[in-house]
Write an enzyme that holds these catalytic residues in place. Structure first.
Site, short mmCIF file in Angstrom:
data_model
loop_
_atom_site.label_atom_id
_atom_site.label_comp_id
_atom_site.label_asym_id
_atom_site.label_seq_id
_atom_site.Cartn_x
_atom_site.Cartn_y
_atom_site.Cartn_z
N GLU A 128 -35.01 4.69 -31.80
CA GLU A 128 -34.29 3.58 -31.14
C GLU A 128 -33.12 3.09 -32.14
O GLU A 128 -32.16 2.60 -31.41
CB GLU A 128 -35.48 2.34 -31.28
CG GLU A 128 -34.86 1.13 -30.53
CD GLU A 128 -35.75 0.24 -29.92
OE1 GLU A 128 -36.72 0.23 -29.00
OE2 GLU A 128 -36.10 -0.77 -31.04
N ASP A 179 -46.28 4.03 -22.31
CA ASP A 179 -47.21 2.93 -22.23
C ASP A 179 -46.57 1.84 -21.50
O ASP A 179 -46.46 0.53 -21.86
CB ASP A 179 -47.39 2.73 -23.64
CG ASP A 179 -46.24 2.31 -24.39
OD1 ASP A 179 -45.40 2.96 -24.43
OD2 ASP A 179 -46.23 1.17 -25.24
N ALA A 198 -46.84 11.93 -23.91
CA ALA A 198 -48.04 11.22 -23.93
C ALA A 198 -48.72 12.11 -24.70
O ALA A 198 -49.56 12.97 -24.53
CB ALA A 198 -48.63 11.22 -22.50
N VAL A 199 -48.36 11.88 -26.13
CA VAL A 199 -49.44 12.61 -27.14
C VAL A 199 -50.49 11.94 -27.57
O VAL A 199 -50.18 10.60 -27.97
CB VAL A 199 -47.88 12.84 -28.33
CG1 VAL A 199 -48.85 13.73 -29.35
CG2 VAL A 199 -46.78 13.60 -27.65
C1 UD2 Z 1 -40.43 0.95 -29.56
C2 UD2 Z 1 -39.72 1.63 -28.24
C3 UD2 Z 1 -39.92 3.20 -28.40
C4 UD2 Z 1 -39.60 3.67 -29.80
C5 UD2 Z 1 -40.26 2.98 -30.83
C6 UD2 Z 1 -39.69 3.10 -32.17
C7 UD2 Z 1 -39.64 0.11 -26.54
C8 UD2 Z 1 -40.36 -0.42 -25.29
N1 UD2 Z 1 -40.30 1.01 -27.11
O1 UD2 Z 1 -41.76 1.02 -29.16
O2 UD2 Z 1 -39.20 3.54 -27.47
O3 UD2 Z 1 -38.18 3.59 -29.97
O4 UD2 Z 1 -39.97 1.21 -30.45
O5 UD2 Z 1 -40.41 4.55 -32.61
O6 UD2 Z 1 -38.33 0.26 -26.46
N2 UD2 Z 1 -45.99 8.40 -28.37
C9 UD2 Z 1 -46.82 9.04 -27.85
N3 UD2 Z 1 -47.93 9.15 -28.94
C10 UD2 Z 1 -48.09 8.31 -30.14
C11 UD2 Z 1 -46.87 7.72 -30.50
C12 UD2 Z 1 -45.94 7.34 -29.60
O7 UD2 Z 1 -47.12 9.88 -27.02
O8 UD2 Z 1 -49.13 8.50 -30.85
C13 UD2 Z 1 -44.74 8.17 -27.31
C14 UD2 Z 1 -45.12 7.47 -26.00
O9 UD2 Z 1 -44.25 8.14 -25.04
C15 UD2 Z 1 -44.71 6.08 -26.33
C16 UD2 Z 1 -43.47 6.62 -27.18
O10 UD2 Z 1 -43.70 7.51 -28.07
O11 UD2 Z 1 -44.33 5.45 -25.18
C17 UD2 Z 1 -42.93 5.20 -28.25
O12 UD2 Z 1 -44.10 4.84 -29.16
P1 UD2 Z 1 -44.67 3.60 -28.97
O13 UD2 Z 1 -44.76 2.93 -27.63
O14 UD2 Z 1 -45.74 3.45 -29.93
O15 UD2 Z 1 -43.37 2.50 -29.95
P2 UD2 Z 1 -43.12 0.90 -29.59
O16 UD2 Z 1 -44.17 0.30 -29.02
O17 UD2 Z 1 -42.96 0.51 -31.17
#
Ligand code: UD2
Length: 315
Positions: free
Chosen positions: A264, A174, A83-84
């Site tokens: 990923e 999230d 949770a950054v």
């Molecule tokens: C996808 C993937 C994610 C990751 C990403 C590629 C799923 C549901 N999600 O989601 O796991 O592989 O693609 O990079 O498969 N985070 C922070 N602060 C930030 C940004 C990210 O804490 O400012 C952490 C947080 O735990 C978040 C995770 O990194 O849940 C992944 O980031 P995302 O949710 O923005 O990535 P997303 O939705 O593109």
């Protein structure tokens, strides 16, 4: 005469009570449950991969039976969550719903990695469950935050989690739990099929397609498209995964490449080479904005709808 009736009633009552007690003891020790069948079960979905790993869908397992198998092993299930920056806003919901649905009745240790330790919410946890907060630096790029998770998971397992018989799950913050996520998900190496791609041909999977990347997947390769937002397994297996993905990610960085979907993409390459021993259906990571498909009977864990422009440090 009255005395005789009383003693007869007493004897009858005692017999009934003894009978009840016997039934109770017999039921608890004999572990009675519905007879398993190899003829009848779910027919609308595939429940085993071609390398014979189970694919976990609702209706393919008995939760009470599975819990009783793992309870006696006295396992601890670790979960990591990052949770950054502004993503701290998702943590409360994540933790509260984990209390309700994630390995209820088991020993659970949640590690929160954050740059905002003072904003970690107070959530009441049941006996046997604990939370540890780890400080990590902030970052100006979300891609880096997401990708650095592999390095931190690797180090956590090396430094803090010496019992290699235990399990770990690495989860996106999230997201929220909506239904049981328990012992049915345990396995040596566990991956979740991505809700957005499980109906698609592999040519549409968003794998990294540049041969120069260590996450490269050629056309015609790949089994499923797995989520970066949920994976797990035995500590030693996840340690190997995290170490490999981290080292491949860093090798790419040296060459000036960032894989299409950061860690990923590396995870997907890893799971292609090292087949998961258990595959979790998209019940285990759905997306709130997606309507439920008919084969999905229950949503256990799902990504919340978010405004990327508002919460990420960069676009
Ligand atoms: C996808 C993937 C994610 C990751 C990403 C590629 C799923 C549901 N999600 O989601 O796991 O592989 O693609 O990079 O498969 N985070 C922070 N602060 C930030 C940004 C990210 O804490 O400012 C952490 C947080 O735990 C978040 C995770 O990194 O849940 C992944 O980031 P995302 O949710 O923005 O990535 P997303 O939705 O593109």
């Amino acid at each position: 005469m009255m005395h005789l009736i009383n003693s007869k009633v007493l004897a009858l009552l005692s017999a009934l009570m003894l009978g009840g007690l016997f039934c109770y003891i017999f039921q608890s020790y004999s572990q009675q449950y519905e007879q398993p069948s190899i003829l009848h079960g779910r027919t609308d979905v595939v429940t085993v991969t071609p390398w014979l790993a189970p694919v976990v869908w609702e209706g393919t397992f008995n939760p009470v039976l599975l819990d009783s198998i793992y309870k006696v092993k006295n396992i601890t299930v670790t979960a990591t969550v990052f949770a950054v920056g502004k993503y701290i806003m998702f943590l409360k919901n994540f933790l509260e719903t984990a209390e309700q649905h994630f390995f209820v009745g088991f020993k659970v240790h949640i590690y929160v990695f954050t740059d905002r330790s003072n904003e970690v919410p107070q959530v009441r946890m049941a006996t046997g469950r604990q939370l540890t907060v780890r400080s990590v630096p902030s970052s100006k790029r979300w891609q880096e935050i997401s990708a650095r998770r592999m390095e931190l998971i690797q180090t956590l397992i090396e430094e803090q989690l010496p019992n290699h018989n235990d399990y770990i799950f690495c989860l996106d913050v999230d997201s929220k739990f909506h239904g049981r996520w328990g012992s049915e998900s345990l396995g040596a190496l566990v991956a979740v099929t991505h809700p957005g791609y499980y109906r698609d041909p592999r040519s549409r999977f968003p794998y990294e397609r540049r041969p120069a990347s260590k996450a490269y997947m050629a056309s015609g390769e790949g089994d499923f498209y797995y989520c970066g937002g949920a994976f797990g397994g035995l500590l030693q297996e996840v340690h190997h995964l995290a170490k490999t993905c981290r080292s491949n990610f860093e090798a790419d960085t040296q060459e000036g490449i960032e894989a299409a979907w950061q860690e990923e993409s590396h995870l997907n390459r890893y799971m292609w080479i090292n087949k998961p021993s258990k595959v979790l259906s998209p019940e285990y990571l759905w997306q709130d904005f997606k309507p439920k498909n008919p084969e999905v009977h229950i949503i256990r864990f799902s990504g919340v709808v978010k405004n990327y422009a508002e919460i990420r440090p960069n676009t």
